[in-house]
Design a protein around this motif. Sequence first.
Motif, PDB file in Angstrom:
ATOM      1  N   GLU A  68       0.678  -0.846   0.024  1.00  0.00           N
ATOM      2  CA  GLU A  68       0.144   0.174   0.356  1.00  0.00           C
ATOM      3  C   GLU A  68       0.424   1.580   0.338  1.00  0.00           C
ATOM      4  O   GLU A  68       0.809   2.494  -1.002  1.00  0.00           O
ATOM      5  CB  GLU A  68      -1.189  -0.074   1.278  1.00  0.00           C
ATOM      6  CG  GLU A  68      -2.116  -1.014   1.473  1.00  0.00           C
ATOM      7  CD  GLU A  68      -3.166  -1.014  -0.145  1.00  0.00           C
ATOM      8  OE1 GLU A  68      -3.207   0.112  -0.088  1.00  0.00           O
ATOM      9  OE2 GLU A  68      -3.393  -1.682  -0.333  1.00  0.00           O
ATOM     10  N   ASP A  72       1.358   3.669  -2.992  1.00  0.00           N
ATOM     11  CA  ASP A  72       0.531   4.916  -3.177  1.00  0.00           C
ATOM     12  C   ASP A  72       1.118   6.356  -3.679  1.00  0.00           C
ATOM     13  O   ASP A  72       1.041   6.903  -4.503  1.00  0.00           O
ATOM     14  CB  ASP A  72       0.109   5.369  -1.491  1.00  0.00           C
ATOM     15  CG  ASP A  72      -1.394   4.916  -0.960  1.00  0.00           C
ATOM     16  OD1 ASP A  72      -2.150   4.164  -2.139  1.00  0.00           O
ATOM     17  OD2 ASP A  72      -1.550   4.408  -0.097  1.00  0.00           O
ATOM     18  N   ARG A  73       2.721   6.050  -2.922  1.00  0.00           N
ATOM     19  CA  ARG A  73       3.620   6.449  -3.815  1.00  0.00           C
ATOM     20  C   ARG A  73       3.977   6.530  -5.005  1.00  0.00           C
ATOM     21  O   ARG A  73       4.463   7.800  -5.980  1.00  0.00           O
ATOM     22  CB  ARG A  73       5.175   6.133  -3.244  1.00  0.00           C
ATOM     23  CG  ARG A  73       6.169   7.234  -3.461  1.00  0.00           C
ATOM     24  CD  ARG A  73       5.822   8.987  -3.049  1.00  0.00           C
ATOM     25  NE  ARG A  73       7.053   9.733  -3.624  1.00  0.00           N
ATOM     26  CZ  ARG A  73       6.509  10.719  -4.432  1.00  0.00           C
ATOM     27  NH1 ARG A  73       5.379  11.059  -4.521  1.00  0.00           N
ATOM     28  NH2 ARG A  73       7.987  12.233  -4.610  1.00  0.00           N
ATOM     29  N   ASP A  76       0.945   8.613  -6.599  1.00  0.00           N
ATOM     30  CA  ASP A  76       1.245   9.901  -6.385  1.00  0.00           C
ATOM     31  C   ASP A  76       2.224  10.539  -8.157  1.00  0.00           C
ATOM     32  O   ASP A  76       2.440  11.502  -7.682  1.00  0.00           O
ATOM     33  CB  ASP A  76       1.678  10.138  -5.149  1.00  0.00           C
ATOM     34  CG  ASP A  76       0.579   9.783  -3.905  1.00  0.00           C
ATOM     35  OD1 ASP A  76      -0.833  10.117  -4.688  1.00  0.00           O
ATOM     36  OD2 ASP A  76       1.271   9.894  -2.658  1.00  0.00           O
ATOM     37  N   ARG A 152      -5.945  10.023  -9.041  1.00  0.00           N
ATOM     38  CA  ARG A 152      -5.187   9.774  -7.961  1.00  0.00           C
ATOM     39  C   ARG A 152      -6.445   8.447  -7.900  1.00  0.00           C
ATOM     40  O   ARG A 152      -5.267   6.782  -7.345  1.00  0.00           O
ATOM     41  CB  ARG A 152      -4.510  10.412  -7.060  1.00  0.00           C
ATOM     42  CG  ARG A 152      -3.004  10.546  -7.445  1.00  0.00           C
ATOM     43  CD  ARG A 152      -2.642  11.941  -6.157  1.00  0.00           C
ATOM     44  NE  ARG A 152      -1.255  12.224  -6.446  1.00  0.00           N
ATOM     45  CZ  ARG A 152      -1.416  13.676  -6.638  1.00  0.00           C
ATOM     46  NH1 ARG A 152      -2.795  14.426  -6.614  1.00  0.00           N
ATOM     47  NH2 ARG A 152      -0.143  13.878  -6.952  1.00  0.00           N
ATOM     48  N   CYS A 153      -6.811   9.071  -6.709  1.00  0.00           N
ATOM     49  CA  CYS A 153      -8.105   7.659  -6.617  1.00  0.00           C
ATOM     50  C   CYS A 153      -8.614   6.602  -6.938  1.00  0.00           C
ATOM     51  O   CYS A 153      -7.983   5.993  -7.121  1.00  0.00           O
ATOM     52  CB  CYS A 153      -9.208   8.604  -6.274  1.00  0.00           C
ATOM     53  SG  CYS A 153     -10.726   7.956  -4.868  1.00  0.00           S
ATOM     54  N   ARG A 156      -5.596   4.332  -7.542  1.00  0.00           N
ATOM     55  CA  ARG A 156      -5.219   3.642  -6.368  1.00  0.00           C
ATOM     56  C   ARG A 156      -6.419   2.489  -6.963  1.00  0.00           C
ATOM     57  O   ARG A 156      -6.587   1.124  -6.094  1.00  0.00           O
ATOM     58  CB  ARG A 156      -5.867   4.342  -5.132  1.00  0.00           C
ATOM     59  CG  ARG A 156      -4.097   5.062  -4.749  1.00  0.00           C
ATOM     60  CD  ARG A 156      -4.394   5.680  -3.682  1.00  0.00           C
ATOM     61  NE  ARG A 156      -3.539   6.614  -4.282  1.00  0.00           N
ATOM     62  CZ  ARG A 156      -3.149   7.898  -3.659  1.00  0.00           C
ATOM     63  NH1 ARG A 156      -4.163   8.272  -3.640  1.00  0.00           N
ATOM     64  NH2 ARG A 156      -1.995   8.508  -3.077  1.00  0.00           N
TER      65      ARG A 156
END
Length: 177
Positions: A68, A72-73, A76, A152-153, A156
């Motif tokens: 996770e 995420d990185r 991003d 982003r959302c 993910r």
Amino acid sequence: MKLIADHGVGGTSLQMIADAVGVTKAAVYHQFKTKEQIVIALTERELGGLEEALEAAEAEDHPPRARELLLDRVIDLTVERRGVASTLQFDPVVVRLLGEQEPFLQFIQRLYRVLVGDAGDDSRVLAAMMSGAIANGVVHPLVGDIDDETLRCQLRRITRRLIEAADIGVTARTEFC
């Protein structure tokens, strides 16, 4: 990097780079003997943004949490640098050059070991699919008007579903081929 993103490695000359930086072609040539050296240096700089996150993920005791953090990185950074992601993934000269660089290959192996686990064929294919999907997911014309936070959302959520589906397939050991 913008020149390479706009024109590809093959369409970007040392003179174009010198003009963009505001120096002479000789000054560029003094630092970098070839355009390939510039590409490698730019790639190292871009991927440097993942090094700290990768080290933190590798130090994490809980593999799902490590995944996770790193995912995420990766997302991003890819959203922040939309044009760069496409260049690093799809420019044939960049792909060839990076494939010849042992430090890059080791970095990518570490990255995908955290994201997808072992180095078996399924995991390697999943890693390649995730990489391409994330990179294409930020530059495709269908998403050009989506704001960064929404993108982003979505990335993910969809990437996690891809990983979960792969995990279920490995657990069930279903063979389709």
